[in-house]
Design a protein around this motif. Structure first.
Motif, PDB file in Angstrom:
ATOM      1  N   PHE A   1       0.846  -1.186   0.000  1.00 51.23           N
ATOM      2  CA  PHE A   1       0.000   0.000   0.000  1.00 51.23           C
ATOM      3  C   PHE A   1       0.886   1.242   0.000  1.00 51.23           C
ATOM      4  CE2 PHE A   1       0.906  -1.171   4.356  1.00 51.23           C
ATOM      5  CZ  PHE A   1       1.188   0.026   4.999  1.00 51.23           C
ATOM      6  N   ALA A   2       0.317   2.353  -0.399  1.00 49.77           N
ATOM      7  CA  ALA A   2       1.008   3.638  -0.344  1.00 49.77           C
ATOM      8  C   ALA A   2       0.512   4.405   0.868  1.00 49.77           C
ATOM      9  CB  ALA A   2       0.760   4.432  -1.613  1.00 49.77           C
ATOM     10  N   ALA A   3       1.434   4.972   1.623  1.00 53.10           N
ATOM     11  CA  ALA A   3       1.092   5.844   2.744  1.00 53.10           C
ATOM     12  C   ALA A   3       1.639   7.231   2.442  1.00 53.10           C
ATOM     13  CB  ALA A   3       1.680   5.311   4.050  1.00 53.10           C
ATOM     14  N   SER A   4       0.840   8.255   2.672  1.00 45.95           N
ATOM     15  CA  SER A   4       1.289   9.615   2.393  1.00 45.95           C
ATOM     16  C   SER A   4       0.822  10.555   3.494  1.00 45.95           C
ATOM     17  CB  SER A   4       0.778  10.095   1.036  1.00 45.95           C
ATOM     18  OG  SER A   4      -0.632  10.190   1.037  1.00 45.95           O
ATOM     19  N   ARG A   5       1.491  11.681   3.583  1.00 48.77           N
ATOM     20  CA  ARG A   5       1.134  12.694   4.576  1.00 48.77           C
ATOM     21  C   ARG A   5       1.612  14.051   4.079  1.00 48.77           C
ATOM     22  NH1 ARG A   5       5.447  14.707   7.112  1.00 48.77           N
ATOM     23  NH2 ARG A   5       7.398  13.546   6.986  1.00 48.77           N
ATOM     24  N   PRO A   6       1.018  15.147   4.590  1.00 45.74           N
ATOM     25  CA  PRO A   6       1.532  16.470   4.250  1.00 45.74           C
ATOM     26  C   PRO A   6       2.870  16.715   4.953  1.00 45.74           C
ATOM     27  CG  PRO A   6      -0.721  16.564   5.114  1.00 45.74           C
ATOM     28  CD  PRO A   6      -0.188  15.211   5.432  1.00 45.74           C
ATOM     29  N   ASP A   7       3.800  17.332   4.252  1.00 45.69           N
ATOM     30  CA  ASP A   7       5.088  17.700   4.839  1.00 45.69           C
ATOM     31  C   ASP A   7       5.286  19.197   4.645  1.00 45.69           C
ATOM     32  OD1 ASP A   7       8.151  18.225   4.683  1.00 45.69           O
ATOM     33  OD2 ASP A   7       8.005  16.262   5.633  1.00 45.69           O
ATOM     34  N   ILE A   8       5.324  19.930   5.731  1.00 50.19           N
ATOM     35  CA  ILE A   8       5.390  21.387   5.651  1.00 50.19           C
ATOM     36  C   ILE A   8       6.730  21.848   5.100  1.00 50.19           C
ATOM     37  CG2 ILE A   8       5.288  23.518   7.005  1.00 50.19           C
ATOM     38  CD1 ILE A   8       3.384  21.972   8.920  1.00 50.19           C
TER      39      ILE A   8
ATOM     40  N   ASN B   1       6.698  21.104   1.619  1.00 47.12           N
ATOM     41  CA  ASN B   1       5.539  21.814   1.082  1.00 47.12           C
ATOM     42  C   ASN B   1       4.817  20.996   0.014  1.00 47.12           C
ATOM     43  OD1 ASN B   1       3.759  23.991   1.167  1.00 47.12           O
ATOM     44  ND2 ASN B   1       4.748  25.022  -0.567  1.00 47.12           N
ATOM     45  N   ARG B   2       4.629  19.732   0.316  1.00 45.66           N
ATOM     46  CA  ARG B   2       3.904  18.844  -0.573  1.00 45.66           C
ATOM     47  C   ARG B   2       3.522  17.591   0.201  1.00 45.66           C
ATOM     48  NH1 ARG B   2       7.094  16.181  -5.294  1.00 45.66           N
ATOM     49  NH2 ARG B   2       5.236  14.880  -5.135  1.00 45.66           N
ATOM     50  N   ALA B   3       2.669  16.794  -0.394  1.00 44.82           N
ATOM     51  CA  ALA B   3       2.386  15.486   0.185  1.00 44.82           C
ATOM     52  C   ALA B   3       3.539  14.553  -0.151  1.00 44.82           C
ATOM     53  CB  ALA B   3       1.086  14.924  -0.363  1.00 44.82           C
ATOM     54  N   VAL B   4       4.000  13.812   0.839  1.00 44.23           N
ATOM     55  CA  VAL B   4       5.106  12.883   0.634  1.00 44.23           C
ATOM     56  C   VAL B   4       4.655  11.486   1.024  1.00 44.23           C
ATOM     57  CG1 VAL B   4       6.856  14.653   1.029  1.00 44.23           C
ATOM     58  CG2 VAL B   4       6.048  13.278   2.951  1.00 44.23           C
ATOM     59  N   GLY B   5       5.225  10.484   0.364  1.00 46.76           N
ATOM     60  CA  GLY B   5       4.841   9.127   0.707  1.00 46.76           C
ATOM     61  C   GLY B   5       5.567   8.087  -0.106  1.00 46.76           C
ATOM     62  N   GLN B   6       5.540   6.868   0.394  1.00 47.20           N
ATOM     63  CA  GLN B   6       6.218   5.742  -0.236  1.00 47.20           C
ATOM     64  C   GLN B   6       5.306   4.514  -0.208  1.00 47.20           C
ATOM     65  OE1 GLN B   6       7.870   7.343   2.600  1.00 47.20           O
ATOM     66  NE2 GLN B   6       8.570   8.862   1.114  1.00 47.20           N
ATOM     67  N   LEU B   7       5.789   3.459  -0.848  1.00 43.51           N
ATOM     68  CA  LEU B   7       5.093   2.179  -0.781  1.00 43.51           C
ATOM     69  C   LEU B   7       5.570   1.404   0.439  1.00 43.51           C
ATOM     70  CD1 LEU B   7       5.191   0.885  -4.469  1.00 43.51           C
ATOM     71  CD2 LEU B   7       3.673   2.575  -3.426  1.00 43.51           C
ATOM     72  N   TRP B   8       4.646   0.671   1.036  1.00 42.34           N
ATOM     73  CA  TRP B   8       4.952  -0.189   2.175  1.00 42.34           C
ATOM     74  C   TRP B   8       4.515  -1.613   1.829  1.00 42.34           C
ATOM     75  CZ3 TRP B   8       6.361   1.530   7.348  1.00 42.34           C
ATOM     76  CH2 TRP B   8       6.595   2.913   7.427  1.00 42.34           C
ATOM     77  N   ARG B   9       5.247  -2.578   2.378  1.00 44.81           N
ATOM     78  CA  ARG B   9       4.896  -3.992   2.226  1.00 44.81           C
ATOM     79  C   ARG B   9       4.720  -4.598   3.611  1.00 44.81           C
ATOM     80  NH1 ARG B   9       7.314  -9.114  -1.157  1.00 44.81           N
ATOM     81  NH2 ARG B   9       6.983 -10.684   0.483  1.00 44.81           N
TER      82      ARG B   9
ATOM     83  N   THR C   1       9.747   1.405  -0.891  1.00 46.85           N
ATOM     84  CA  THR C   1      10.402   2.348  -1.795  1.00 46.85           C
ATOM     85  C   THR C   1      10.781   3.604  -1.027  1.00 46.85           C
ATOM     86  OG1 THR C   1       8.316   3.411  -2.450  1.00 46.85           O
ATOM     87  CG2 THR C   1       9.045   1.501  -3.745  1.00 46.85           C
ATOM     88  N   ARG C   2      11.579   4.450  -1.656  1.00 49.61           N
ATOM     89  CA  ARG C   2      12.035   5.657  -0.987  1.00 49.61           C
ATOM     90  C   ARG C   2      11.884   6.885  -1.889  1.00 49.61           C
ATOM     91  NH1 ARG C   2      13.872   4.409   3.743  1.00 49.61           N
ATOM     92  NH2 ARG C   2      14.589   6.540   4.099  1.00 49.61           N
ATOM     93  N   GLY C   3      10.833   6.878  -2.711  1.00 51.59           N
ATOM     94  CA  GLY C   3      10.547   8.040  -3.537  1.00 51.59           C
ATOM     95  C   GLY C   3       9.905   9.143  -2.726  1.00 51.59           C
ATOM     96  N   THR C   4       9.624  10.256  -3.387  1.00 48.07           N
ATOM     97  CA  THR C   4       9.006  11.387  -2.710  1.00 48.07           C
ATOM     98  C   THR C   4       7.503  11.215  -2.561  1.00 48.07           C
ATOM     99  OG1 THR C   4      10.711  12.868  -3.562  1.00 48.07           O
ATOM    100  CG2 THR C   4       8.678  13.890  -2.791  1.00 48.07           C
ATOM    101  N   ALA C   5       6.862  10.713  -3.610  1.00 46.81           N
ATOM    102  CA  ALA C   5       5.411  10.565  -3.582  1.00 46.81           C
ATOM    103  C   ALA C   5       4.987   9.345  -4.382  1.00 46.81           C
ATOM    104  CB  ALA C   5       4.738  11.825  -4.118  1.00 46.81           C
ATOM    105  N   ASP C   6       5.454   8.181  -4.011  1.00 49.98           N
ATOM    106  CA  ASP C   6       5.094   6.938  -4.695  1.00 49.98           C
ATOM    107  C   ASP C   6       3.655   6.558  -4.331  1.00 49.98           C
ATOM    108  OD1 ASP C   6       7.699   6.914  -5.587  1.00 49.98           O
ATOM    109  OD2 ASP C   6       8.403   5.528  -4.044  1.00 49.98           O
ATOM    110  N   ALA C   7       2.908   6.070  -5.331  1.00 49.89           N
ATOM    111  CA  ALA C   7       1.480   5.841  -5.104  1.00 49.89           C
ATOM    112  C   ALA C   7       0.951   4.751  -6.016  1.00 49.89           C
ATOM    113  CB  ALA C   7       0.706   7.138  -5.336  1.00 49.89           C
TER     114      ALA C   7
END
Length: 660
Positions: free
Chosen positions: A26-33, A36-44, A56-62
């Motif tokens: 699944f992808a988890a994301s959150r706002p990062d002040i 200044n964007r939503a950030v998130g990666q994939l989790w297993r 993964t270790r991308g900025t906004a993987d989805a």
């Protein structure tokens, strides 16, 4: 919860599960002040009881999808230009490989049954537009010729000159040697220097023409890609959408659902036996019967679509489909909750996961089911049905001191039950009260953790909010009751709920009240303050404020106002906040975004100007670069600044310490 605590709001996207049920991604994301964007990666997480780990270790993987053999995961990541492309990574982790190189990024995608290809949608820009010619600024592009009834879309901008088409592409070899940047070298005259290979294969386009296509799902045998057609109408809006099966070998297409079926299709899936099912609304003979839309599960048969679920009994308007053997998983929206149910092809329904949950996504393999959900204490978690939570992202939000709202129901002046919640700070009070009104109108406040309420409670306010007539989750009749009657029973419901909440709890100070809302909530807030002058202040945000100008400016103006307030000038005026702006006495803050094409900026500026002209204490806050989704998906710094402005307004107009 303070404004900056939005960084703790971790959302969990629609999960995917390995074919053998051995793991979920699944992808988890959150706002990062800071970013200044939503950030998130994939989790297993290995099932049934593994520990989630970042894959993964991308900025906004989805949007991950596990391959049919479970060995790889395709997902969306921004490329070097920030455009979302499909990348593929080993299911155990490693360096992802870019699979697509669409100039404007991709839309939806899917695996072929044999795992050798990907189908995807992508917008194809008209020659010379959207940065295709380097150095050509958008202001220097040729004019756009518009002949249809719609031309733009909130969050996207112009759409007619970049239709979305269906493509297929070979999946890259994730074990192969990567491409390297060519070193500068002198080339013979007339020979172009070599360029770095971005993707290993060229995409093959399957559709043509001016119509857009959404969704790209392979048939069970992999010979076709099923897609939904959206064509800009020349004269009158029509929400019905045909569904096509396009041959991968270029052999043409066949129609699975005709426009004559009068379905507005949201999602298409293919079951293991090849059965095609869709989630869609019956939009009636007019093609625009969308008020409280009767969303249902339909199975596509030789004779056409067959409705499986009854929308009068089960509202499927906030979810998606998952095949489960011969059955389907769907989400049912009711009374501020979204529960997960199993539906047979004969329409028998059994609950899979319910209670105080807001299901936001699900996946299944065999009889193993995972679901993403929100709760009163968490913005997003992943659970294994029958076993319990697999994650604990909500712990960060809980540490900020969130409160659990009290669920209540009161009878309105006509005896109609009005359901909602009251949230208040700790202590005896009395606390000043803010009436919150949701958007939609066919939407619902729910039981999930809601930052809008929590920030106000943390500042010392009691918050009252409900789902008046016109809202979703209480049946079609409830949702349709304000058609042609906006500002009637919806107005009385929110006022009666406020009065009853104050009367039932001495901690709520009925002499100190404010009101606020966004979108339709902005409409009803503007309506309230023109008809009830008790409020110390109001916040009208991204509102639907003038049905007349809305018709020619909003991306949904070709049908929304027509269906809700009608087209008769007297009826429109009777339901228009702008027509009653001269009655407003309440100090009002108007909040809007420059790029809001749903409720365009002119709705705010004209309303604000009218308030000023009538001598009302009014201010306006306009956010650059944001659209209708500012409060939910805007730049985190803007979201914090919005909260700061809201709290400043209430501190001035409805101060906590004032007990007059």
């Amino acid at each position: 919860m303070r404004a900056r605590d939005i960084e703790t709001l971790v959302s969990v996207g629609r999960p995917t599960i390995a074919p053998d049920g051995g793991f979920a991604v699944f992808a988890a994301s959150r706002p990062d002040i800071t970013a200044n964007r939503a950030v998130g990666q994939l989790w297993r997480v290995d099932l049934p009881d593994g520990t989630p780990r970042r894959l993964t270790r991308g900025t906004a993987d989805a949007a991950p999808i596990v391959s049919p053999d479970g060995s790889r995961i395709a997902f969306v990541r921004g490329d070097a230009k920030g455009k979302g492309q499909v990348f593929v990574v080993d299911a155990h982790g490693g360096e992802p490989v870019q699979a697509t190189d669409a100039p404007l990024g991709i839309g939806e995608f899917s695996w072929s049954p044999d795992g050798a290809r990907l189908a995807f949608t992508a917008r194809v820009p008209e020659p010379g537009r959207y940065g295709i010619i380097e150095g050509l600024d958008s202001s220097a592009e040729a004019p756009r010729r518009i002949t249809g009834v719609r031309w733009h879309e909130n969050g996207a901008g112009y759409i007619g000159d970049r239709p979305s088409h269906v493509f297929v592409i070979d999946v890259p070899d994730i074990t192969g040697e990567p491409a390297y940047e060519p070193a500068p070298a002198l080339q013979p005259e007339g020979v172009e220097p070599p360029k770095k290979v971005v993707v290993a294969a060229d995409a093959v386009r399957l559709t043509e023409g001016a119509a857009s296509h959404f969704g790209a799902v392979f048939s069970a045998d992999g010979a076709e890609v099923i897609t939904v057609v959206d064509e800009i109408e020349p004269e009158h809006r029509d929400l019905s959408t045909p569904v096509l099966a396009v041959r991968v070998d270029g052999g043409g297409s066949r129609e699975l659902v005709s426009r004559g079926a009068r379905l507005s299709v949201h999602e298409v899936i293919v079951a293991d036996d090849g059965t095609v099912a869709v989630l869609g609304d019956d939009v009636g003979e007019s093609g625009v019967d969308f008020v409280a839309p009767p969303t249902a599960l339909w199975v596509i048969e030789e004779s056409g679509p067959r409705r499986v679920t009854d929308p009068a009994l089960h509202d499927l308007g906030e979810g998606h489909l998952t095949p489960l053997g011969d059955d389907f998983l769907v989400q049912v929206r009711a009374r501020g909750r979204n529960r997960l149910v199993r539906v047979t092809r004969e329409g028998d329904i059994s609950e899979i996961l319910g209670g105080d949950v807001d299901i936001t996504g699900h996946a299944a393999a065999g009889e193993r089911i995972v679901a993403a959900l929100a709760t009163p204490e968490s913005f997003g978690e992943l659970v294994l049905v029958g076993r319990g939570p697999l994650t604990d992202f909500g712990r960060a939000s809980r540490a900020t001191g969130i409160v659990t709202p009290a669920e209540v129901e009161f009878s309105g002046r006509d005896g109609y039950p009005v359901h909602g919640w009251v949230a208040k700070p700790a202590g005896e009070g009395p606390f000043p009260v803010i009436l919150q009104i949701h958007g939609g109108p066919y939407a619902q406040y729910g039981i999930h953790l809601f930052d809008e309420t929590q920030v106000l409670v943390d500042a010392g306010y009691a918050v009252v909010y409900c789902n008046p007539r016109g809202a979703a989750g209480y049946g079609l009749e409830h949702g349709r009751s304000i058609r042609g009657a906006m500002g009637t029973v919806d107005f009385s419901d929110v006022i009666d709920f406020l009065d009853a909440a104050v009367a039932s709890d001495p901690a709520l100070d009925g002499a100190r009240v404010g009101v606020m809302g966004g979108s339709y909530g902005g409409y009803l807030t503007a309506w309230v303050i023109a008809h009830d002058h008790r409020f110390a202040g109001a916040i009208v945000e991204r509102g639907f404020l003038d049905p007349v100008s809305f018709q020619g400016t909003s991306d949904i103006g070709s049908f929304f106002g027509d269906e809700y307030v009608g087209v008769d000038p007297d009826a429109m005026k009777r339901q228009s906040p702008m027509a009653y702006v001269g009655e407003v006495r309440t100090p009002t803050l108007v909040i809007h975004s420059e790029l809001d094409y749903r409720c365009p900026l002119e709705q705010a500026t004209r309303y604000y100007s009218a308030l000023k002209r009538h001598g009302v204490d009014a201010e306006m806050l306009v956010f650059p670069g944001e659209n209708h989704e500012l409060s939910r998906g805007g730049q985190p710094r803007h979201r914090v600044q919005r909260f700061e402005a809201i709290l400043d307004w209430w501190a001035r107009k409805l101060p906590i310490g004032d007990t007059a």
